[in-house]
Design a protein around this motif. Structure first.
Motif, PDB file in Angstrom:
ATOM      1  N   ARG A   1       0.821  -1.225   0.000  1.00 32.42           N
ATOM      2  CA  ARG A   1       0.000   0.000   0.000  1.00 32.42           C
ATOM      3  C   ARG A   1       0.852   1.271   0.000  1.00 32.42           C
ATOM      4  NH1 ARG A   1      -5.344  -1.404   2.190  1.00 32.42           N
ATOM      5  NH2 ARG A   1      -5.320  -3.520   3.023  1.00 32.42           N
TER       6      ARG A   1
ATOM      7  N   GLN B   1      -3.575  -0.795  -3.987  1.00 31.41           N
ATOM      8  CA  GLN B   1      -4.903  -0.594  -4.556  1.00 31.41           C
ATOM      9  C   GLN B   1      -4.773  -0.330  -6.048  1.00 31.41           C
ATOM     10  OE1 GLN B   1      -7.222   2.373  -2.523  1.00 31.41           O
ATOM     11  NE2 GLN B   1      -8.756   2.510  -4.147  1.00 31.41           N
TER      12      GLN B   1
ATOM     13  N   ALA C   1     -12.672  -1.161  -2.462  1.00 30.52           N
ATOM     14  CA  ALA C   1     -11.441  -0.987  -3.223  1.00 30.52           C
ATOM     15  C   ALA C   1     -10.923  -2.363  -3.625  1.00 30.52           C
ATOM     16  CB  ALA C   1     -10.396  -0.270  -2.374  1.00 30.52           C
TER      17      ALA C   1
ATOM     18  N   LEU D   1      -7.557  -4.522  -4.295  1.00 30.36           N
ATOM     19  CA  LEU D   1      -6.109  -4.585  -4.114  1.00 30.36           C
ATOM     20  C   LEU D   1      -5.531  -5.663  -5.017  1.00 30.36           C
ATOM     21  CD1 LEU D   1      -6.961  -3.022  -1.498  1.00 30.36           C
ATOM     22  CD2 LEU D   1      -4.982  -4.097  -0.418  1.00 30.36           C
TER      23      LEU D   1
END
Length: 229
Positions: free
Chosen positions: A104, A134, A219, A221
């Motif tokens: 991240r 993401q 979201a 990932l």
């Protein structure tokens, strides 16, 4: 006072709450041998380094934010150390690590291609690289909307990369894909704004820019395990 000086405790507490889940996911995905020297790039409060610490020989985390590194050191076992440094100019020699990961981080960096190049440089030939971040939506307009929201929430956000963007960076740095995965992550809007220390007028602007105006949004990932050739 910068964002992380205000929110470091909240970031660390959220990390602690998810530590067991993250460790299980990382262990299953990476399948470390137990003898690796690990580098966690953009470690923050140490999430990836601490998740893998029981399963590698030694781990080093590097980040530019001293407030987050202080929380990481508070949680570190004997085989983990943390240093302050820039992910685009890592203070390590070529081929220093058997396993290099970043979790991240790329969407916070103005030139993520430099981070991937540095990760590849410090990984030994035959070593492995873990990239988790993401992903930008496939639709360009959706991607613009998500980036607009993320920057309103956190001025440190730069741009989400797409799967295609990441694959191009991997190819350019002789990183060969071994395994990949997509993981959906539902985020409560208020908690997500709190995590960034987003308050007052900025909070209202971010709320207005939230994708679809939802109180909870999802979201995606991307998880990538690669080998340095």
């Amino acid at each position: 006072m910068n964002r992380f000086a205000r929110t470091a405790d909240l970031v660390a507490a959220r990390q602690d709450a998810r530590a067991e889940e993250l460790a299980a996911h990382v262990l299953a995905f990476v399948q470390p041998r137990g003898t690796e020297r690990l580098l966690d790039v953009g470690t923050g409060a140490g999430a990836l380094a601490l998740a893998l610490a029981p399963h590698v020989e030694a781990a080093v985390g590097v980040d530019v934010e001293p407030e987050l590194l202080a929380r990481a050191r508070d949680r570190a076992p004997a085989n983990v150390s943390f240093v302050e440094g820039d992910a685009t100019k890592l203070p390590f020699e070529d081929g220093s690590f058997d396993l290099v990961g970043t979790l991240r981080t790329l969407h916070h960096v103005h030139r993520p291609e430099l981070v991937i190049a540095e990760i590849a440089r410090v990984a030994r030939p035959g070593g492995r690289v873990l990239v988790v971040d993401q992903l930008a939506p496939i639709d360009p307009l959706d991607a613009l909307a998500v980036d607009r929201f993320e920057r309103a929430r956190d001025p440190g956000h730069e741009r989400l990369l797409s799967d295609q963007d990441l694959r191009g960076l991997f190819d350019a740095n002789r990183l060969v894909l071994l395994r990949e995965e997509r993981a959906a992550e539902d985020r409560d809007l208020d908690s997500y704004l709190d995590l960034a220390g987003c308050e007052g007028a900025e909070r209202e602007r971010a709320r207005a820019a939230a994708p679809h105006g939802d109180a909870v949004f999802s979201a995606i990932l991307g998880w990538y395990l690669l080998e340095r050739r």
